[in-house]
Design a protein around this motif. Structure first.
Motif, mmCIF file in Angstrom:
data_model
loop_
_atom_site.group_PDB
_atom_site.id
_atom_site.type_symbol
_atom_site.label_atom_id
_atom_site.label_comp_id
_atom_site.label_asym_id
_atom_site.label_seq_id
_atom_site.Cartn_x
_atom_site.Cartn_y
_atom_site.Cartn_z
ATOM 1 N N ARG A 116 0.772 -1.222 -0.027
ATOM 2 C CA ARG A 116 0.070 -0.038 0.165
ATOM 3 C C ARG A 116 0.820 1.363 -0.036
ATOM 4 N N LEU A 117 0.647 2.202 -0.937
ATOM 5 C CA LEU A 117 1.601 3.461 -1.156
ATOM 6 C C LEU A 117 0.691 4.567 -0.790
ATOM 7 N N THR A 118 1.286 5.551 -0.142
ATOM 8 C CA THR A 118 0.849 7.059 -0.152
ATOM 9 C C THR A 118 0.768 7.837 -1.400
ATOM 10 N N ALA A 119 0.095 8.665 -1.524
ATOM 11 C CA ALA A 119 0.228 9.652 -2.578
ATOM 12 C C ALA A 119 1.479 10.067 -2.909
ATOM 13 N N PRO A 120 2.360 10.466 -2.099
ATOM 14 C CA PRO A 120 3.808 10.991 -2.499
ATOM 15 C C PRO A 120 4.685 9.752 -2.940
ATOM 16 N N GLU A 121 4.453 8.646 -2.242
ATOM 17 C CA GLU A 121 5.173 7.579 -2.895
ATOM 18 C C GLU A 121 4.667 7.081 -4.240
ATOM 19 N N THR A 122 3.515 7.480 -4.420
ATOM 20 C CA THR A 122 3.136 6.742 -5.878
ATOM 21 C C THR A 122 3.825 7.890 -6.944
ATOM 22 N N LEU A 123 3.967 9.162 -6.386
ATOM 23 C CA LEU A 123 4.372 10.171 -7.418
ATOM 24 C C LEU A 123 5.824 10.019 -7.638
ATOM 25 N N LEU A 124 6.454 9.355 -6.789
ATOM 26 C CA LEU A 124 7.816 9.066 -7.192
ATOM 27 C C LEU A 124 7.773 7.892 -8.212
ATOM 28 N N LEU A 125 7.200 7.072 -7.840
ATOM 29 C CA LEU A 125 6.900 5.775 -8.870
ATOM 30 C C LEU A 125 6.687 6.324 -10.245
ATOM 31 N N GLU A 126 5.635 7.183 -10.336
ATOM 32 C CA GLU A 126 5.070 7.733 -11.423
ATOM 33 C C GLU A 126 4.806 9.135 -11.518
ATOM 34 N N PRO A 127 6.051 9.963 -11.923
ATOM 35 C CA PRO A 127 5.872 11.353 -11.855
ATOM 36 C C PRO A 127 4.799 12.052 -12.575
ATOM 37 N N GLN A 128 4.145 11.486 -13.590
ATOM 38 C CA GLN A 128 3.238 12.242 -14.244
ATOM 39 C C GLN A 128 1.728 12.202 -13.769
ATOM 40 N N LEU A 129 1.780 11.459 -12.871
ATOM 41 C CA LEU A 129 0.345 11.306 -12.094
ATOM 42 C C LEU A 129 -0.092 12.838 -11.667
ATOM 43 N N GLU A 130 -1.485 13.154 -11.786
ATOM 44 C CA GLU A 130 -1.718 14.537 -11.728
ATOM 45 C C GLU A 130 -1.481 14.768 -10.154
ATOM 46 N N GLN A 131 -1.681 14.146 -9.030
ATOM 47 C CA GLN A 131 -1.479 14.655 -7.894
ATOM 48 C C GLN A 131 -0.978 13.276 -7.058
ATOM 49 N N GLY A 132 -0.896 12.288 -7.463
ATOM 50 C CA GLY A 132 -0.419 10.932 -6.743
ATOM 51 C C GLY A 132 -1.740 10.318 -6.413
ATOM 52 N N LEU A 133 -1.517 9.015 -5.917
ATOM 53 C CA LEU A 133 -2.918 8.785 -5.353
ATOM 54 C C LEU A 133 -2.452 7.606 -4.543
ATOM 55 N N ALA A 277 -11.071 10.849 -21.505
ATOM 56 C CA ALA A 277 -11.378 11.597 -19.913
ATOM 57 C C ALA A 277 -10.425 10.695 -18.927
ATOM 58 N N ALA A 278 -10.582 9.403 -19.041
ATOM 59 C CA ALA A 278 -9.799 8.555 -18.202
ATOM 60 C C ALA A 278 -8.198 8.931 -18.280
ATOM 61 N N ALA A 279 -7.709 9.072 -19.595
ATOM 62 C CA ALA A 279 -6.379 9.193 -19.706
ATOM 63 C C ALA A 279 -6.078 10.432 -19.217
ATOM 64 N N GLY A 280 -6.898 11.618 -19.358
ATOM 65 C CA GLY A 280 -6.683 12.992 -18.806
ATOM 66 C C GLY A 280 -6.712 13.156 -17.369
ATOM 67 N N GLU A 281 -7.559 12.153 -16.699
ATOM 68 C CA GLU A 281 -7.538 12.024 -15.210
ATOM 69 C C GLU A 281 -6.160 11.504 -14.512
ATOM 70 N N ILE A 282 -5.765 10.467 -15.314
ATOM 71 C CA ILE A 282 -4.668 9.587 -14.692
ATOM 72 C C ILE A 282 -3.321 10.437 -15.074
ATOM 73 N N ILE A 283 -3.106 10.645 -16.269
ATOM 74 C CA ILE A 283 -1.855 11.207 -16.773
ATOM 75 C C ILE A 283 -2.209 12.214 -17.750
ATOM 76 N N PRO A 284 -2.323 13.463 -17.045
ATOM 77 C CA PRO A 284 -2.943 14.551 -17.873
ATOM 78 C C PRO A 284 -2.114 14.989 -19.083
ATOM 79 N N MET A 285 -0.894 14.723 -18.719
ATOM 80 C CA MET A 285 0.094 15.164 -20.194
ATOM 81 C C MET A 285 -0.010 14.089 -21.549
ATOM 82 N N LEU A 286 -1.011 13.041 -21.151
ATOM 83 C CA LEU A 286 -1.472 12.023 -22.494
ATOM 84 C C LEU A 286 -2.233 13.017 -23.376
ATOM 85 N N LEU A 287 -2.756 14.276 -22.739
ATOM 86 C CA LEU A 287 -3.825 14.948 -23.651
ATOM 87 C C LEU A 287 -3.117 15.843 -24.600
#
Ligand code: FAD
Length: 362
Positions: A116-133, A277-287
């Motif tokens: 189980r990961l915190t939002a900041p930890e997920t941002l380290l894994l996947e920097p392009q996530l909007e705010q981490g999750l 919409a899903a792409a934009g919500e998860i990785i906004p840069m994809l748009l």
């Protein structure tokens, strides 16, 4: 005349052909269209059920048997065919939903790595996530580029001497008494003592001719393909049922829809909007990157996602491997092994009971 006729040149039929030819059988694959162009081509190639704890044990068992074998299978196919199926252990990151405790219990029970990961930890894994999750992270999960896996398999099977008859729909299973005799196509009869129906979503109509209900129905899934620079997305990411799969060369797949619309493979503007919409919500840069393809495939759906892998209850020599629904790639190697164990009357490595006609799951 071949020992075995396989109806359907998708992943299910091709993996079965490989197991059989390695055991010394002569095999013909009969395909009504081109090889490997249906669900197996259209899929995402994630080597895990999505939210795997929500599936019956019968799905987990086939996935777990197959998962550790993909890396070696991909390497072997690359060596034999020169085509790289691009196995990558990219890990699966899922946003926590209401059933995270159940997920963690399931992972512990099955000895599967899940953190189980915190939002900041997920941002380290996947920097392009909007705010981490708030995430559940399964680092061992891999992916394979299914169209390339299929090309490699076809090439390998040709080298191994499998015969392919394409553009030839099987219209009838030929049965005398309680024994299979072969199949009929518009070009004539083809005889064999053993026939496998691996026709994906189209399997039902053939088996229904024998008065036996095979509850497999098409479930449409649409996908969008983006092309970005490689590294924009690093892992498979899932949020609220939608997923993003990064390929090695910068292509990014976004999927998928789940639509019960019969045998209709058209793409729709609504699905494109939903996936965007899903792409934009998860990785906004994809748009900001171009969409290079949009397609639909028909998953061979069963009520609980458990395939039929069995001899026909009445007709000896007739086998079915169909109904792999959302997990036909990840369950593929195990399905083929179980099917071939049954066909060759070997002691099966996997318990066949849940995949027969009489299992209560169908
Ligand atoms: C959008 C989408 C995403 C997916 N993502 C994943 C994923 O990430 N991971 C995963 O594990 N699975 C995934 N799947 C599911 C997976 O792709 C399927 O479960 C699997 O490919 C089924 O393979 P199959 O060979 O049984 O069927 P198909 O690939 O549909 O092949 C069946 C073949 O049989 C042929 N055929 C049918 N009837 C006849 C006949 N009468 N005569 C001759 N030939 C016939 C068809 O033309 C076809 O080529 C996904 C599917 C879709 C659509």
């Amino acid at each position: 005349m071949s020992d075995v006729l396989i109806v359907g040149g998708g992943l299910t039929g091709l993996l079965a052909a490989r197991e059989l030819v390695i055991e010394g059988a002569s095999v013909t694959v009969v395909e009504r269209g081109e090889l490997a162009q249906e669900s197996s081509w259209a899929g995402g190639g994630i080597l895990s059920p999505l939210y795997p704890w929500r599936y019956p044990e019968a799905v987990t068992v086939l996935a777990a048997w197959s998962q550790p074998r993909f890396e070696a299978l991909a390497a072997e196919l690359l060596e034999l065919s020169g085509i790289d199926p691009e196995y990558v252990r990219s890990g699966l990151l899922m946003r926590v939903e209401d059933d995270a405790c159940q997920a963690q219990e399931w992972a512990t029970q099955h000895d599967i790595e899940m953190k189980r990961l915190t939002a900041p930890e997920t941002l380290l894994l996947e920097p392009q996530l909007e705010q981490g999750l708030e995430g559940l992270w399964m680092p061992q999960i891999g992916q394979i580029r299914n169209p390339r896996l299929l090309q490699a398999l076809v090439k390998d099977l040709k080298i191994k001497g499998v015969t392919f008859r394409t553009g030839e729909p099987v219209t009838e299973l030929m049965v005398e008494g309680d024994l299979i005799q072969g199949v009929r196509t518009p070009a004539g009869e083809m005889c064999a003592d053993k026939v496998v129906v691996a026709g994906g979503s189209w399997s039902r109509s053939l088996v229904d001719q024998l008065g036996t209900d095979l509850r497999v129905e098409p479930v449409r899934g649409q996908m969008l393909l983006f092309h970005s620079s490689s590294g924009l997305v690093r892992h498979i990411v899932m949020v609220a049922g939608h997923y993003i799969i990064p390929r090695r060369d910068g292509h990014v797949l976004v999927g998928s829809t789940l639509e019960r619309v019969g045998f209709d493979k058209r793409t729709t503007a609504e699905a494109r909007q939903e996936l965007l919409a899903a792409a934009g919500e998860i990785i906004p840069m994809l748009l900001n990157v171009p969409i290079v393809n949009h397609w639909a495939g028909l998953r061979p759906g069963t009520e609980h996602g458990i395939p039929y892998i069995s001899e026909h209850p009445r007709v000896k020599g007739l086998f079915v491997s169909a109904g792999h629904f959302r997990n036909g790639v990840v369950m593929g190697p195990a399905s083929a092994r179980l099917l071939v164990d049954l066909m060759l009357k070997r002691k099966p490595e996997l318990d066949p009971a849940p995949y027969g006609w009489h299992g209560n799951q169908h």
